[in-house]
Design a protein around this motif. Sequence first.
Motif, PDB file in Angstrom:
ATOM      1  N   ASN A   1       8.475   5.874   5.691  1.00  0.00           N
ATOM      2  CA  ASN A   1       7.501   6.879   6.126  1.00  0.00           C
ATOM      3  C   ASN A   1       8.200   8.238   6.032  1.00  0.00           C
TER       4      ASN A   1
ATOM      5  N   TYR B   1      -4.538  -0.453   4.545  1.00  0.00           N
ATOM      6  CA  TYR B   1      -4.308  -1.904   4.511  1.00  0.00           C
ATOM      7  C   TYR B   1      -5.525  -2.662   5.012  1.00  0.00           C
TER       8      TYR B   1
ATOM      9  N   GLY C   1       0.683   5.045   0.993  1.00  0.00           N
ATOM     10  CA  GLY C   1      -0.150   5.964   1.753  1.00  0.00           C
ATOM     11  C   GLY C   1       0.252   7.402   1.494  1.00  0.00           C
TER      12      GLY C   1
ATOM     13  N   ALA D   1      -1.409   4.551   5.567  1.00  0.00           N
ATOM     14  CA  ALA D   1      -1.159   3.278   4.881  1.00  0.00           C
ATOM     15  C   ALA D   1      -1.702   2.094   5.672  1.00  0.00           C
TER      16      ALA D   1
ATOM     17  N   ILE E   1       0.845  -1.192   0.000  1.00  0.00           N
ATOM     18  CA  ILE E   1       0.000   0.000   0.000  1.00  0.00           C
ATOM     19  C   ILE E   1       0.882   1.244   0.000  1.00  0.00           C
TER      20      ILE E   1
END
Length: 339
Positions: free
Chosen positions: A27, A317, A6, A313, A4
């Motif tokens: 991140n 998910y 994000g 994210a 994923i």
Amino acid sequence: MTVILGIESSCDDTSAAILKDGIVLSNIIASQKVHEAYGGVVPELASRAHQQNIIPVVSEAIRKAEIAIKDIDAIAFTRGPGLLGSLLVGTSFAKGFAIANHIPMIEVNHLQAHILANFIKEPGVESRHPSFPFLTLLVSGGNSQLIVVHDYLRMEMIGQTIDDAAGEAFDKCAKIMGLPYPGGPVIDRLAKEGNPERFTFNKPQIPGLDYSFSGLKTSFLYFIRDELKKDPDFITKNLNDLCASLQKTIIDILMSKLKKAARQTGIKQIAIGGGVSANSGLQNAVHTEAAKAGWEVFIPRLGFSLDNAGMVAVTGYYKYLAGQFIDLKAVPFARTTLD
């Protein structure tokens, strides 16, 4: 494997994260310094900075995660709440990325993401996660809420602010004292050197589990105004004590309703979310009460308690596993509550 991407752009931080099978591999956050000169976020400047930052931030997140674009199964983006112009940048990017790579889009509620930040996993890091149901105190610049979390995607708000949020009270009172923006972390730092019992400020008497902070801001403003008339150097001479006393007042307000909610629900799994969860005074107060009441406390580490795409994210998910996708007609919304 499920990968994923994000995207978080609700306020003044542009962030992108890659999550693989529930584990955050990257991140990346680009903060905006431009707002410091204005003592608060300027929406137009924020949206322009997001436009400049979003592609480099996404590229870096993909590079750091050591994946290829073709590996991404879906893109999750913050749809709201937040600043409309900022959200529009993230939403538009998500649509373009989804079309170009033939992958589905997942809308994420910013408030829900802050709560699910408690379920973020990192490679090689041992993590603790609350079990359902758990009680969350969500505190940030725009929100102060009490939420019972029944499942990853089922949450019940049982209390909220009727006016201003705790984070806003920190920042506005910091501005009154001439402190830089954002004021919350500055107050937290100065409060450690002050006497929290030196000054007493009014606490609102709001029934039920709702919060209010507008009265505190007003009373603090009038208090400072009156004291400055007596002594122009009052703030400078008493800064640490002012910060400590103000912080204690805000934390007392937050904790009184949190303790009441825990008693009413009988829940002892307690999570703290949102940017104010990073406040050391609040963390100490929660852990002190936990020792008395037998709570088990969960607080995301600093990088995941502030606005970030990792929390988007991980929320994406769980929505991906539930098949909760959205089409290209999606538009951002500035205001919303938890579903």
